[in-house]
Design a protein around this motif. Structure first.
Motif, mmCIF file in Angstrom:
data_model
loop_
_atom_site.group_PDB
_atom_site.id
_atom_site.type_symbol
_atom_site.label_atom_id
_atom_site.label_comp_id
_atom_site.label_asym_id
_atom_site.label_seq_id
_atom_site.Cartn_x
_atom_site.Cartn_y
_atom_site.Cartn_z
ATOM 1 N N UNK A 137 0.814 -1.216 0.000
ATOM 2 C CA UNK A 137 0.000 0.000 0.000
ATOM 3 C C UNK A 137 0.851 1.271 0.000
ATOM 4 N N UNK A 138 1.530 1.543 1.096
ATOM 5 C CA UNK A 138 2.380 2.733 1.145
ATOM 6 C C UNK A 138 3.532 2.634 0.159
ATOM 7 N N UNK A 139 4.135 1.468 0.097
ATOM 8 C CA UNK A 139 5.195 1.247 -0.887
ATOM 9 C C UNK A 139 4.646 1.390 -2.300
ATOM 10 N N UNK A 140 3.452 0.865 -2.524
ATOM 11 C CA UNK A 140 2.850 0.918 -3.854
ATOM 12 C C UNK A 140 2.584 2.325 -4.324
ATOM 13 N N UNK A 141 2.049 3.159 -3.448
ATOM 14 C CA UNK A 141 1.717 4.514 -3.894
ATOM 15 C C UNK A 141 2.976 5.359 -4.101
ATOM 16 N N UNK A 142 4.005 5.185 -3.247
ATOM 17 C CA UNK A 142 5.244 5.947 -3.446
ATOM 18 C C UNK A 142 5.958 5.499 -4.712
ATOM 19 N N UNK A 143 6.010 4.190 -4.924
ATOM 20 C CA UNK A 143 6.615 3.682 -6.148
ATOM 21 C C UNK A 143 5.866 4.193 -7.371
ATOM 22 N N UNK A 144 4.543 4.189 -7.298
ATOM 23 C CA UNK A 144 3.725 4.660 -8.413
ATOM 24 C C UNK A 144 4.008 6.121 -8.729
ATOM 25 N N UNK A 145 4.126 6.951 -7.699
ATOM 26 C CA UNK A 145 4.407 8.365 -7.929
ATOM 27 C C UNK A 145 5.759 8.566 -8.603
ATOM 28 N N UNK A 146 6.764 7.804 -8.184
ATOM 29 C CA UNK A 146 8.088 7.942 -8.788
ATOM 30 C C UNK A 146 8.094 7.437 -10.228
ATOM 31 N N UNK A 147 7.399 6.345 -10.484
ATOM 32 C CA UNK A 147 7.323 5.842 -11.858
ATOM 33 C C UNK A 147 6.537 6.806 -12.743
ATOM 34 N N UNK A 148 5.461 7.352 -12.201
ATOM 35 C CA UNK A 148 4.669 8.329 -12.957
ATOM 36 C C UNK A 148 5.506 9.568 -13.269
ATOM 37 N N UNK A 149 6.328 9.983 -12.322
ATOM 38 C CA UNK A 149 7.209 11.132 -12.538
ATOM 39 C C UNK A 149 8.130 10.902 -13.729
ATOM 40 N N UNK A 150 8.535 9.655 -13.930
ATOM 41 C CA UNK A 150 9.437 9.317 -15.035
ATOM 42 C C UNK A 150 8.696 9.042 -16.336
ATOM 43 N N UNK A 151 7.370 9.099 -16.285
ATOM 44 C CA UNK A 151 6.588 8.893 -17.501
ATOM 45 C C UNK A 151 6.276 7.460 -17.819
ATOM 46 N N UNK A 152 6.412 6.554 -16.842
ATOM 47 C CA UNK A 152 6.051 5.154 -17.072
ATOM 48 C C UNK A 152 4.538 5.075 -17.275
ATOM 49 N N UNK A 153 4.067 4.383 -18.295
ATOM 50 C CA UNK A 153 2.615 4.301 -18.557
ATOM 51 C C UNK A 153 1.857 3.712 -17.381
ATOM 52 N N UNK A 154 0.638 4.190 -17.179
ATOM 53 C CA UNK A 154 -0.174 3.771 -16.040
ATOM 54 C C UNK A 154 -0.373 2.262 -15.999
ATOM 55 N N UNK A 155 -0.588 1.640 -17.162
ATOM 56 C CA UNK A 155 -0.850 0.207 -17.151
ATOM 57 C C UNK A 155 0.359 -0.595 -16.670
ATOM 58 N N UNK A 156 1.564 -0.066 -16.897
ATOM 59 C CA UNK A 156 2.770 -0.746 -16.413
ATOM 60 C C UNK A 156 2.925 -0.552 -14.905
ATOM 61 N N UNK A 157 2.584 0.613 -14.415
ATOM 62 C CA UNK A 157 2.636 0.869 -12.972
ATOM 63 C C UNK A 157 1.641 -0.045 -12.264
ATOM 64 N N UNK A 158 0.473 -0.188 -12.841
ATOM 65 C CA UNK A 158 -0.554 -1.070 -12.284
ATOM 66 C C UNK A 158 -0.060 -2.519 -12.244
ATOM 67 N N UNK A 159 0.599 -2.961 -13.308
ATOM 68 C CA UNK A 159 1.100 -4.336 -13.366
ATOM 69 C C UNK A 159 2.146 -4.591 -12.287
ATOM 70 N N UNK A 160 3.017 -3.618 -12.055
ATOM 71 C CA UNK A 160 4.027 -3.768 -11.011
ATOM 72 C C UNK A 160 3.359 -3.880 -9.645
ATOM 73 N N UNK A 161 2.381 -3.042 -9.392
ATOM 74 C CA UNK A 161 1.655 -3.083 -8.118
ATOM 75 C C UNK A 161 0.953 -4.431 -7.922
ATOM 76 N N UNK A 162 0.238 -4.884 -8.944
ATOM 77 C CA UNK A 162 -0.581 -6.096 -8.818
ATOM 78 C C UNK A 162 0.256 -7.344 -8.597
ATOM 79 N N UNK A 163 1.525 -7.292 -8.943
ATOM 80 C CA UNK A 163 2.389 -8.460 -8.768
ATOM 81 C C UNK A 163 2.523 -8.852 -7.298
ATOM 82 N N UNK A 164 2.281 -7.918 -6.400
ATOM 83 C CA UNK A 164 2.372 -8.210 -4.969
ATOM 84 C C UNK A 164 1.393 -9.297 -4.553
#
Length: 255
Positions: A137-164
């Motif tokens: 949860x907390x790790x997921x949202x911080x990681x998502x913000x950093x990936x989004x900052x770098x322009x990683x597509x949302x669907x890829x960020x979602x896939x990384x999160x869901x792997x948990x």
């Protein structure tokens, strides 16, 4: 023992290496029961020089990272209280994956100092490891913000999160042993910041892709994405630039 739910977020987040360099941003659950020689070897093999601990102070123990700190790995405390003001009430009414995504937004908005500390630590030289209790949860949202900052597509960020989701049985076993908490089929007993007992709702015991998709959408529509949200939390422009210089893939840096 080795860290549970440990991975490089570039692997699923950007497998082609177009947005983020591999080997700079890792995530995991907390150590179970505490970091040992195997854990330190795992960190060293990945050149992890900084660990960002997102857990609230009530969840931590000085022994957790003592073995890593003894070898010179820095541990930065960036505590986020998941049952703070307003969050406990939202937890009580949570029923769907979308509710979990909205909860993540409130969680991020409630902890600007922690968000800033985490991003500043992530901008340091060497690889960084983000973790909370489950690394979800907390790790997921911080990681998502950093990936989004770098322009990683949302669907890829979602896939990384869901792997948990694959690691959740092992995570819950570790948390149960660590906190002597009885985990039942759909809930666990915890207390909020005022000591009131809460039941963890079903969405928090899963890693539903929809939750992260909703979080990213809400951050984009309400705050203008990580690009605007992180400065609003207090992250200096120089820190954002340093993180990009360190983490952005060569192709992205050239754009």
């Amino acid at each position: 023992m080795s860290l549970v739910n440990f991975r490089d977020s570039a692997v699923l987040g950007d497998p082609e290496g177009r947005r983020i360099r591999p080997g700079v941003l890792y995530r995991s659950a907390q150590p179970f029961p505490a970091a040992d020689e195997a854990t330190v070897a795992q960190l060293r093999a990945c050149d992890i020089r900084t660990i960002v601990d997102l857990r609230d102070t009530r969840e931590t123990d000085p022994a957790d990272w003592a073995a890593a700190e003894a070898t010179g790995i820095a541990v930065v405390a960036a505590p986020v209280n998941p049952t703070g003001d307003g969050l406990a009430a939202r937890m009580r009414t949570m029923a769907t994956a979308a509710d979990l995504g909205d909860y993540y937004v409130l969680l991020a908005e409630s902890a600007p100092e922690a968000v800033t500390a985490a991003v500043e630590a992530a901008a340091r030289p060497g690889a960084v490891l983000l973790h909370c209790a489950a690394g979800k949860d907390r790790t997921g949202l911080l990681t998502a913000l950093l990936l989004d900052l770098l322009g990683v597509p949302a669907e890829r960020i979602v896939a990384d999160y869901a792997r948990t989701a694959d690691a959740l049985p092992q995570i819950f076993a570790g948390l149960s042993e660590r906190h002597r908490t009885a985990l039942n089929a759909r809930g666990a007993r915890v207390t909020d910041s005022e000591g009131r007992e809460l039941t963890i709702p079903a969405p928090l015991l899963d890693a539903p892709a929809e939750a992260m998709a909703v979080f990213l959408d809400r951050v984009r529509t309400r705050h203008g994405g990580a690009e605007a949200f992180l400065p609003a939390c207090g992250v200096p422009a120089a820190t954002l630039g340093a993180f990009r210089a360190k983490a952005a893939a060569a192709a992205a840096s050239a754009v």
